[in-house]
Design a protein around this motif. Structure first.
Motif, PDB file in Angstrom:
ATOM      1  N   GLN A 130       0.819  -1.212   0.000  1.00  0.00           N
ATOM      2  CA  GLN A 130       0.000   0.000   0.000  1.00  0.00           C
ATOM      3  C   GLN A 130       0.859   1.272   0.000  1.00  0.00           C
ATOM      4  O   GLN A 130       0.502   2.258  -0.635  1.00  0.00           O
ATOM      5  CB  GLN A 130      -0.886  -0.033   1.255  1.00  0.00           C
ATOM      6  N   TYR A 131       1.977   1.243   0.724  1.00  0.00           N
ATOM      7  CA  TYR A 131       2.743   2.478   0.927  1.00  0.00           C
ATOM      8  C   TYR A 131       4.100   2.525   0.226  1.00  0.00           C
ATOM      9  O   TYR A 131       4.682   3.596   0.092  1.00  0.00           O
ATOM     10  CB  TYR A 131       2.963   2.703   2.431  1.00  0.00           C
ATOM     11  N   ARG A 134       4.584   5.013  -2.651  1.00  0.00           N
ATOM     12  CA  ARG A 134       4.191   6.418  -2.456  1.00  0.00           C
ATOM     13  C   ARG A 134       5.423   7.289  -2.282  1.00  0.00           C
ATOM     14  O   ARG A 134       6.503   6.807  -1.937  1.00  0.00           O
ATOM     15  CB  ARG A 134       3.323   6.546  -1.213  1.00  0.00           C
ATOM     16  N   GLU A 138       2.963  12.269  -0.118  1.00  0.00           N
ATOM     17  CA  GLU A 138       1.653  11.608  -0.119  1.00  0.00           C
ATOM     18  C   GLU A 138       1.379  10.887   1.204  1.00  0.00           C
ATOM     19  O   GLU A 138       0.514  10.023   1.281  1.00  0.00           O
ATOM     20  CB  GLU A 138       1.586  10.579  -1.263  1.00  0.00           C
ATOM     21  N   LEU A 139       2.141  11.234   2.233  1.00  0.00           N
ATOM     22  CA  LEU A 139       1.973  10.598   3.546  1.00  0.00           C
ATOM     23  C   LEU A 139       1.627  11.649   4.592  1.00  0.00           C
ATOM     24  O   LEU A 139       1.993  12.821   4.452  1.00  0.00           O
ATOM     25  CB  LEU A 139       3.267   9.910   3.971  1.00  0.00           C
ATOM     26  N   SER A 140       0.975  11.209   5.668  1.00  0.00           N
ATOM     27  CA  SER A 140       0.749  12.102   6.806  1.00  0.00           C
ATOM     28  C   SER A 140       2.050  12.255   7.594  1.00  0.00           C
ATOM     29  O   SER A 140       3.008  11.500   7.393  1.00  0.00           O
ATOM     30  CB  SER A 140      -0.328  11.516   7.714  1.00  0.00           C
ATOM     31  N   GLY A 142       2.652  11.521  10.661  1.00  0.00           N
ATOM     32  CA  GLY A 142       2.931  10.312  11.440  1.00  0.00           C
ATOM     33  C   GLY A 142       3.491   9.197  10.567  1.00  0.00           C
ATOM     34  O   GLY A 142       4.381   8.449  10.984  1.00  0.00           O
ATOM     35  N   GLN A 143       2.973   9.114   9.359  1.00  0.00           N
ATOM     36  CA  GLN A 143       3.472   8.076   8.446  1.00  0.00           C
ATOM     37  C   GLN A 143       4.903   8.367   8.008  1.00  0.00           C
ATOM     38  O   GLN A 143       5.730   7.458   7.920  1.00  0.00           O
ATOM     39  CB  GLN A 143       2.545   7.968   7.228  1.00  0.00           C
ATOM     40  N   ARG A 146       7.193   7.280  10.663  1.00  0.00           N
ATOM     41  CA  ARG A 146       7.402   5.825  10.647  1.00  0.00           C
ATOM     42  C   ARG A 146       8.395   5.409   9.575  1.00  0.00           C
ATOM     43  O   ARG A 146       9.188   4.493   9.777  1.00  0.00           O
ATOM     44  CB  ARG A 146       6.098   5.100  10.364  1.00  0.00           C
ATOM     45  N   VAL A 173      -2.077  11.526  17.535  1.00  0.00           N
ATOM     46  CA  VAL A 173      -1.281  10.582  16.759  1.00  0.00           C
ATOM     47  C   VAL A 173      -0.024  10.194  17.534  1.00  0.00           C
ATOM     48  O   VAL A 173       0.417   9.048  17.518  1.00  0.00           O
ATOM     49  CB  VAL A 173      -0.897  11.189  15.389  1.00  0.00           C
ATOM     50  N   ARG A 176      -0.406   7.276  19.849  1.00  0.00           N
ATOM     51  CA  ARG A 176      -0.503   6.005  19.129  1.00  0.00           C
ATOM     52  C   ARG A 176       0.883   5.566  18.617  1.00  0.00           C
ATOM     53  O   ARG A 176       1.245   4.400  18.701  1.00  0.00           O
ATOM     54  CB  ARG A 176      -1.476   6.162  17.968  1.00  0.00           C
TER      55      ARG A 176
HETATM   56  P1  ADP Z   1      -0.929   8.788  11.033  1.00  0.00           P
HETATM   57  O1  ADP Z   1      -1.580   8.139  12.205  1.00  0.00           O
HETATM   58  O2  ADP Z   1       0.116   7.890  10.453  1.00  0.00           O
HETATM   59  O3  ADP Z   1      -0.454  10.181  11.239  1.00  0.00           O
HETATM   60  P2  ADP Z   1      -3.282   9.891   9.879  1.00  0.00           P
HETATM   61  O4  ADP Z   1      -4.107   9.720  11.114  1.00  0.00           O
HETATM   62  O5  ADP Z   1      -2.844  11.239   9.489  1.00  0.00           O
HETATM   63  O6  ADP Z   1      -2.044   8.866   9.909  1.00  0.00           O
HETATM   64  O7  ADP Z   1      -4.032   9.252   8.634  1.00  0.00           O
HETATM   65  C1  ADP Z   1      -5.114   8.350   8.817  1.00  0.00           C
HETATM   66  C2  ADP Z   1      -5.290   7.507   7.581  1.00  0.00           C
HETATM   67  O8  ADP Z   1      -5.381   8.333   6.413  1.00  0.00           O
HETATM   68  C3  ADP Z   1      -4.109   6.595   7.368  1.00  0.00           C
HETATM   69  O9  ADP Z   1      -4.515   5.256   7.583  1.00  0.00           O
HETATM   70  C4  ADP Z   1      -3.676   6.788   5.943  1.00  0.00           C
HETATM   71  O10 ADP Z   1      -3.797   5.568   5.229  1.00  0.00           O
HETATM   72  C5  ADP Z   1      -4.615   7.794   5.346  1.00  0.00           C
HETATM   73  N1  ADP Z   1      -3.861   8.876   4.667  1.00  0.00           N
HETATM   74  C6  ADP Z   1      -3.190   9.889   5.256  1.00  0.00           C
HETATM   75  N2  ADP Z   1      -2.619  10.685   4.339  1.00  0.00           N
HETATM   76  C7  ADP Z   1      -2.929  10.159   3.138  1.00  0.00           C
HETATM   77  C8  ADP Z   1      -2.632  10.511   1.779  1.00  0.00           C
HETATM   78  N3  ADP Z   1      -1.915  11.580   1.468  1.00  0.00           N
HETATM   79  N4  ADP Z   1      -3.127   9.723   0.802  1.00  0.00           N
HETATM   80  C9  ADP Z   1      -3.864   8.652   1.104  1.00  0.00           C
HETATM   81  N5  ADP Z   1      -4.185   8.269   2.342  1.00  0.00           N
HETATM   82  C10 ADP Z   1      -3.714   8.994   3.341  1.00  0.00           C
END
Ligand code: ADP
Ligand code: ADP
Length: 230
Positions: A130-131, A134, A138-140, A142-143, A146, A173, A176
């Motif tokens: 899934q990731y 990317r 395209e990530l948050s 928190g992501q 990680r 976040v 968690r």
């Molecule tokens: P995290 O806990 O890692 O900070 P978030 O709470 O911000 O993540 O995001 C919640 C969900 O939204 C995640 O499971 C992630 O899959 C999805 N998400 C966040 N940003 C994106 C993005 N840019 N594109 C697609 N999905 C996203």
């Protein structure tokens, strides 16, 4: 995982500031030690000395009994994972490429590196299917953090240095991530030095907590239980 020993470490910057003074600290293999204290008490300076981004003015730093202050700092840094607040991923590389950089630099085959990367992404809760493809944008937050942890673990480092690793993510976040990180550490059992100014975080994550005061002096070195009972 390696033991880290700081012996009578002092750091005085060229402008005269004494950031760390007479610091003795022993961290056992697989132990997570949190450095805590007010802003400016020398926490980051300690990490940067262990990673040899800067040199101590006096004292010795040992990894498993070997003095690290001689020898090539670049070779040393490849065996040390370093995670900072804004992880600085390469924006034009995919998640997989970001995590795989160090193993490739160390000469792992493409195939071995790829397997390791996918295993690590799974471990930090970012399934590679899934990731993996990317880009950091395209990530948050928190992501991204990680991915930074996965990248730091990628070369199977002897120790992991973490400077305020969770402070850039929002408080909900953060809780968690801390929980997940604790589970991850139970599995990988790295020797970790983690810097924070957040007592909750120190108590949640630390096997032991080193409390520093202004001027980089060690005030207390205790388990969370001992610290909370005092
Ligand atoms: P995290 O806990 O890692 O900070 P978030 O709470 O911000 O993540 O995001 C919640 C969900 O939204 C995640 O499971 C992630 O899959 C999805 N998400 C966040 N940003 C994106 C993005 N840019 N594109 C697609 N999905 C996203
Ligand atoms: P912390 O991480 O606990 O906030 P630092 O290790 O960043 O503390 O800084 C410790 C002390 O050293 C502070 O007084 C800071 O201003 C000083 N300091 C940090 N880096 C430098 C530098 N490059 N030159 C001079 N003083 C510095």
């Amino acid at each position: 995982a390696a033991a880290i020993t700081l012996e009578s470490i002092r750091k005085q910057y060229p402008d005269g500031t004494v950031a760390v003074d007479s610091l003795d600290l022993h961290i056992a293999p697989g132990e997570l030690v949190v450095l805590i204290g007010p802003s400016g008490c020398g926490k980051s300076t300690v990490l940067r000395m262990v990673n040899r981004l800067i040199e101590p003015s006096a004292g010795r730093i040992l990894l498993d009994g070997t003095d690290i202050t001689s020898g090539d700092p670049v070779t040393l840094r490849r065996r040390i994972g370093y995670v900072i607040q804004h992880v600085g991923l390469f924006p034009h590389q995919s998640v997989r490429a970001n995590v795989g950089t160090v193993p490739r630099l160390l000469g792992w085959s493409r195939r071995a590196a790829r397997a390791r990367v996918d295993e690590l992404l799974e471990l930090v809760g970012l399934p590679p299917g899934q990731y993996g493809d990317r880009y950091p944008g395209e990530l948050s937050g928190g992501q991204r953090q990680r991915v930074g942890v996965a990248r730091a673990l990628a070369a199977d480092p002897l120790v992991l240095l973490m400077d305020e690793p969770f402070s850039a993510v929002d408080p909900i976040v953060r809780g968690r991530l801390q929980d997940e990180f604790r589970r991850l550490q139970a599995e990988v059992r790295k020797t970790i030095v983690l810097v924070t100014h957040d007592l909750d975080e120190a108590v949640r994550l630390g096997d032991r907590i080193a409390v520093l005061s202004e001027g980089g002096r060690l005030e207390q070195y205790a388990t969370p239980d001992e610290l909370l009972r005092a």
